[in-house]
Design a protein around this motif. Structure first.
Motif, PDB file in Angstrom:
ATOM      1  N   MET A  42      -2.405   2.424 -10.865  1.00  0.00           N
ATOM      2  CA  MET A  42      -2.522   1.007 -10.518  1.00  0.00           C
ATOM      3  C   MET A  42      -1.501   0.202 -11.312  1.00  0.00           C
ATOM      4  O   MET A  42      -1.130   0.572 -12.424  1.00  0.00           O
ATOM      5  N   SER A  74       0.837  -1.193   0.000  1.00  0.00           N
ATOM      6  CA  SER A  74       0.000   0.000   0.000  1.00  0.00           C
ATOM      7  C   SER A  74       0.873   1.244   0.000  1.00  0.00           C
ATOM      8  O   SER A  74       2.009   1.224   0.458  1.00  0.00           O
ATOM      9  N   ALA A  75       0.306   2.308  -0.490  1.00  0.00           N
ATOM     10  CA  ALA A  75       1.033   3.570  -0.544  1.00  0.00           C
ATOM     11  C   ALA A  75       1.266   4.079   0.876  1.00  0.00           C
ATOM     12  O   ALA A  75       0.440   3.882   1.759  1.00  0.00           O
ATOM     13  N   TYR A 112      -0.659  10.353  -8.826  1.00  0.00           N
ATOM     14  CA  TYR A 112       0.087   9.354  -8.050  1.00  0.00           C
ATOM     15  C   TYR A 112      -0.873   8.400  -7.337  1.00  0.00           C
ATOM     16  O   TYR A 112      -0.690   7.186  -7.346  1.00  0.00           O
ATOM     17  N   GLN A 113      -1.883   8.950  -6.694  1.00  0.00           N
ATOM     18  CA  GLN A 113      -2.784   8.141  -5.881  1.00  0.00           C
ATOM     19  C   GLN A 113      -3.676   7.228  -6.709  1.00  0.00           C
ATOM     20  O   GLN A 113      -4.151   6.216  -6.212  1.00  0.00           O
ATOM     21  N   ALA A 114      -3.887   7.553  -7.982  1.00  0.00           N
ATOM     22  CA  ALA A 114      -4.770   6.746  -8.827  1.00  0.00           C
ATOM     23  C   ALA A 114      -4.040   5.678  -9.644  1.00  0.00           C
ATOM     24  O   ALA A 114      -4.680   4.819 -10.241  1.00  0.00           O
ATOM     25  N   SER A 145      -2.334  -0.692  -6.131  1.00  0.00           N
ATOM     26  CA  SER A 145      -1.698   0.590  -6.396  1.00  0.00           C
ATOM     27  C   SER A 145      -0.238   0.430  -6.804  1.00  0.00           C
ATOM     28  O   SER A 145       0.451  -0.485  -6.372  1.00  0.00           O
ATOM     29  N   CYS A 146       0.232   1.367  -7.633  1.00  0.00           N
ATOM     30  CA  CYS A 146       1.671   1.452  -7.926  1.00  0.00           C
ATOM     31  C   CYS A 146       2.409   1.961  -6.698  1.00  0.00           C
ATOM     32  O   CYS A 146       3.628   1.954  -6.658  1.00  0.00           O
ATOM     33  N   CYS A 147       1.709   2.399  -5.738  1.00  0.00           N
ATOM     34  CA  CYS A 147       2.196   3.020  -4.515  1.00  0.00           C
ATOM     35  C   CYS A 147       2.238   4.522  -4.717  1.00  0.00           C
ATOM     36  O   CYS A 147       1.665   5.035  -5.657  1.00  0.00           O
ATOM     37  N   GLY A 148       2.901   5.216  -3.857  1.00  0.00           N
ATOM     38  CA  GLY A 148       2.813   6.665  -3.911  1.00  0.00           C
ATOM     39  C   GLY A 148       4.147   7.342  -4.072  1.00  0.00           C
ATOM     40  O   GLY A 148       5.155   6.727  -4.412  1.00  0.00           O
TER      41      GLY A 148
END
Length: 129
Positions: free
Chosen positions: A40, A18-19, A36-38, A48-51
């Motif tokens: 995937m 998780s981010a 960033y938050q969106a 998520s790709c994370c943050g």
């Protein structure tokens, strides 16, 4: 059988990534923060790709046969982002299934998302602003 169990366990651990939000978003443009938050992962669109705390600019790259190699160009201080240090010039092989092409990139930078153990979550090539 043991190999299957280990692979399944590793897959589970990776999928629950998780981010991390440590306040690093406070000085970020709201459009970039939302981007960033969106994001995937391309091979697992439910994760998520994370943050920003997992992101490093990688504006340079090489192609080695059928492998994409991102080159870290991020000289921003690590402490405000609460991320581990990776030297500018570090080359990271990006698995083909981690290349992300389906979204524009408002940062103006190539971005690679890495776990603390250097597992590649996602890579977005430079350009596409």
């Amino acid at each position: 059988m043991m190999r299957l169990v280990l692979c399944t366990a590793f897959g589970f651990l990776v999928s629950v990534a998780s981010a991390r939000d440590y306040g690093q978003w406070e000085a970020t443009d709201p459009e970039v923060r939302q981007w960033y938050q969106a994001l995937m992962q391309p091979d697992n669109p439910a994760v998520s790709c994370c943050g920003e705390a997992d992101a490093y600019w990688a504006d340079s790259f090489e192609v080695d046969g059928d492998r994409y190699v991102a080159i870290v160009t991020d000289s921003r201080p690590d402490e405000p982002l609460r991320r581990k240090h990776i030297d500018v010039g570090t080359k990271i092989v990006v698995p083909n299934h981690k290349l992300k092409y389906d979204q524009s990139n408002p940062t103006g930078h190539g971005v690679i998302f890495l776990s603390r153990g250097d597992y590649v979550y996602c890579y977005i090539a430079p350009g596409g602003v």
